[in-house]
Design a protein around this motif. Structure first.
Motif, PDB file in Angstrom:
ATOM      1  N   UNK A   1       9.874  16.497   1.863  1.00  0.00           N
ATOM      2  CA  UNK A   1       8.685  15.381   3.191  1.00  0.00           C
ATOM      3  C   UNK A   1       8.017  14.261   2.022  1.00  0.00           C
ATOM      4  N   UNK A   2       8.352  13.111   2.303  1.00  0.00           N
ATOM      5  CA  UNK A   2       7.983  11.781   1.989  1.00  0.00           C
ATOM      6  C   UNK A   2       6.799  10.969   2.354  1.00  0.00           C
ATOM      7  N   UNK A   3       6.237  10.584   1.205  1.00  0.00           N
ATOM      8  CA  UNK A   3       5.244   9.850   2.490  1.00  0.00           C
ATOM      9  C   UNK A   3       5.655   8.411   1.317  1.00  0.00           C
ATOM     10  N   UNK A   4       5.390   7.281   1.441  1.00  0.00           N
ATOM     11  CA  UNK A   4       5.287   6.381   1.839  1.00  0.00           C
ATOM     12  C   UNK A   4       4.000   5.175   1.947  1.00  0.00           C
ATOM     13  N   UNK A   5       3.349   4.823   0.584  1.00  0.00           N
ATOM     14  CA  UNK A   5       2.352   4.289   0.816  1.00  0.00           C
ATOM     15  C   UNK A   5       1.788   3.050   0.788  1.00  0.00           C
ATOM     16  N   UNK A   6       1.488   2.175   1.482  1.00  0.00           N
ATOM     17  CA  UNK A   6       1.370   0.692   1.539  1.00  0.00           C
ATOM     18  C   UNK A   6      -0.243   0.438   1.183  1.00  0.00           C
ATOM     19  N   UNK A   7      -0.138  -0.536   0.895  1.00  0.00           N
ATOM     20  CA  UNK A   7      -1.083  -1.530   0.292  1.00  0.00           C
ATOM     21  C   UNK A   7      -2.152  -2.593   1.135  1.00  0.00           C
ATOM     22  N   UNK A   8      -3.532  -1.603   1.476  1.00  0.00           N
ATOM     23  CA  UNK A   8      -4.005  -2.497   2.598  1.00  0.00           C
ATOM     24  C   UNK A   8      -3.881  -3.571   3.433  1.00  0.00           C
ATOM     25  N   UNK A   9      -3.203  -3.921   4.311  1.00  0.00           N
ATOM     26  CA  UNK A   9      -3.177  -4.905   5.260  1.00  0.00           C
ATOM     27  C   UNK A   9      -1.514  -5.336   5.663  1.00  0.00           C
ATOM     28  N   UNK A  10      -0.389  -4.623   4.317  1.00  0.00           N
ATOM     29  CA  UNK A  10       0.738  -4.745   5.316  1.00  0.00           C
ATOM     30  C   UNK A  10       1.115  -4.611   6.250  1.00  0.00           C
ATOM     31  N   UNK A  11       0.622  -3.920   7.062  1.00  0.00           N
ATOM     32  CA  UNK A  11       0.871  -3.083   8.256  1.00  0.00           C
ATOM     33  C   UNK A  11       1.434  -4.181   8.744  1.00  0.00           C
ATOM     34  N   UNK A  12       0.829  -5.478   8.925  1.00  0.00           N
ATOM     35  CA  UNK A  12       0.883  -6.820   9.707  1.00  0.00           C
ATOM     36  C   UNK A  12       2.242  -7.575   9.295  1.00  0.00           C
ATOM     37  N   UNK A  13       2.506  -6.802   7.662  1.00  0.00           N
ATOM     38  CA  UNK A  13       3.716  -7.927   7.356  1.00  0.00           C
ATOM     39  C   UNK A  13       4.726  -7.486   7.976  1.00  0.00           C
ATOM     40  N   UNK A  14       4.852  -6.138   8.538  1.00  0.00           N
ATOM     41  CA  UNK A  14       6.723  -5.092   8.524  1.00  0.00           C
ATOM     42  C   UNK A  14       6.442  -4.567  10.219  1.00  0.00           C
ATOM     43  N   UNK A  15       7.427  -5.247  10.118  1.00  0.00           N
ATOM     44  CA  UNK A  15       7.671  -4.514  12.269  1.00  0.00           C
ATOM     45  C   UNK A  15       8.252  -3.757  11.789  1.00  0.00           C
ATOM     46  N   UNK A  16       8.516  -2.492  13.228  1.00  0.00           N
ATOM     47  CA  UNK A  16       9.507  -1.282  13.221  1.00  0.00           C
ATOM     48  C   UNK A  16      10.447  -0.767  12.774  1.00  0.00           C
ATOM     49  N   UNK A  17      11.243  -2.654  13.259  1.00  0.00           N
ATOM     50  CA  UNK A  17      12.457  -2.438  12.351  1.00  0.00           C
ATOM     51  C   UNK A  17      12.511  -2.860  11.109  1.00  0.00           C
ATOM     52  N   UNK A  18      11.260  -3.407  10.282  1.00  0.00           N
ATOM     53  CA  UNK A  18      11.397  -3.325   8.626  1.00  0.00           C
ATOM     54  C   UNK A  18      10.856  -1.800   7.851  1.00  0.00           C
ATOM     55  N   UNK A  19      10.298  -1.728   8.640  1.00  0.00           N
ATOM     56  CA  UNK A  19       9.650   0.090   8.851  1.00  0.00           C
ATOM     57  C   UNK A  19      10.895   0.962   8.786  1.00  0.00           C
ATOM     58  N   UNK A  20      11.619   1.279   9.613  1.00  0.00           N
ATOM     59  CA  UNK A  20      13.238   1.928  10.121  1.00  0.00           C
ATOM     60  C   UNK A  20      14.357   1.522   9.152  1.00  0.00           C
TER      61      UNK A  20
END
Length: 371
Positions: free
Chosen positions: A73-92
């Protein structure tokens, strides 16, 4: 971004289905599911395929009944607001890079990103059992692998650089502070900071798995280390009062970084010993030890420790000297030639020893010879 493996809790069964459902449901208070996908399952790749995918994964896992821990089980934590920089393809794509580095590219897995106010993070649940070969993969030194991938992904997607537990940013993580060097120069004994840095890699590996303050305290306690607040920061302390900045262990161990990870600081909760139960033993206890070892040093060291046990309560000159290995040797040299030999060896050796842990001389004391 910080990637953290969530280890299996002792005594808790490995339940992959429950974990997969948790990722899809985003059950924590105030949390919501952001993106979701499934890899390497014939059942499908989307959230509506989850039930069949979990059955498929469990069918593979049941073929390895003797393995108790089959989930990574891996958890990757991002900085605040970075969800707006990354598309689903980027996350995958980011998830795929972690999978490749860990050796799980062909393994079944469920992944999803959650948003909780400013806390944006990704869960990845890998089935450690390969769906075709049935080989169980457990990555070696995975904390270094995770840090390496994190730095690469930050650069590729122009995310905030968030140094992890293995990153030093050009500084020598094993260099002693001036206070520790002074302590060793004045006592000829191993400083608390040298003790901490000697076990640095295994301490950081344990801390990478901690999920809250109490688990972090437990890891540090195994090395006779206490974590305390001091001023605007934190310090690591020994039982005899020596201290070093927590950030000297690693940049990610600053007060701000730890509170981002675990919340507002909590002191260690002291557990009472109950009948039939024993508290966890310290793995690597810090004790004053001579920095330099000669073949006859153990005999003199035992004499030094025996005299310390009967120190007078009144602070006489002799009593003060017996609290210091260097002063003890200087006093003994008057009537013991061996002490003079050790003094000469210490003076030559400490020129190269103090301030460096990379290439300790062959005469550095080995812990098992002293008690």
């Amino acid at each position: 971004m910080i990637a953290t493996k969530i280890g299996k809790k002792s005594g808790v069964p490995d339940n992959y289905t429950r974990l997969g459902e948790y990722i899809a449901a985003a059950e924590e208070k105030g949390e919501k599911l952001h993106q979701f996908w499934i890899r390497n399952c014939d059942a499908g790749t989307n959230i509506e395929d989850l039930d069949l995918a979990l059955l498929e994964i469990e069918a593979v896992r049941r073929q390895k009944p003797d393995i108790a821990d089959k989930t990574y089980h891996l958890v990757v934590s991002f900085r605040s607001g970075e969800q707006n920089k990354l598309t689903k393809d980027d996350l995958m794509a980011i998830e795929a890079e972690y999978a490749k580095a860990l050796g799980y590219s062909d393994h079944q897995r469920v992944a999803g990103t959650h948003i909780n106010t400013d806390n944006f993070h990704m869960h990845i649940a890998f089935n450690k059992v390969h769906p075709k070969t049935l080989k169980v993969i457990t990555p070696y030194r995975d904390f270094k692998v995770l840090a390496k991938v994190s730095r690469e992904m930050e650069k590729k997607y122009r995310l905030t650089i968030d140094p992890g537990i293995t990153d030093g940013k050009g500084r020598d993580p094993n260099k002693l502070s001036p206070a520790a060097r002074d302590y060793e120069a004045h006592t000829w004994q191993e400083s608390f900071q040298r003790h901490v840095l000697k076990h640095r890699e295994e301490i950081l590996k344990g801390l990478s798995k901690a999920k809250n303050w109490q688990e972090a305290h437990q890891v540090l306690g195994g090395y006779d280390i206490s974590l305390k607040l001091r001023g605007n920061g934190m310090v690591l302390m020994s039982s005899d009062g020596q201290a070093m900045k927590a950030s000297q262990l690693d940049r990610s161990f600053s007060k701000n970084r730890l509170e981002e990870r675990f919340g507002v600081f909590e002191g260690q909760q002291v557990k009472q010993r109950s009948k039939g139960k024993h508290l966890a033993r310290t793995k690597r206890r810090y004790k004053p030890r001579p920095l330099v070892l000669h073949r006859n040093t153990p005999a003199l060291w035992r004499r030094y420790l025996d005299k310390r046990k009967i120190l007078p309560r009144q602070p006489s000159l002799t009593a003060r000297a017996l609290r210091n290995w260097k002063m003890f040797l200087l006093m003994e040299a008057v009537h013991d030639p061996l002490a003079m030999v050790l003094i000469l060896i210490h003076r030559e050796t400490l020129k190269s020893l103090i301030g460096s842990l990379h290439k300790p001389p062959k005469t550095v004391a080995r812990n098992r010879n002293f008690s």
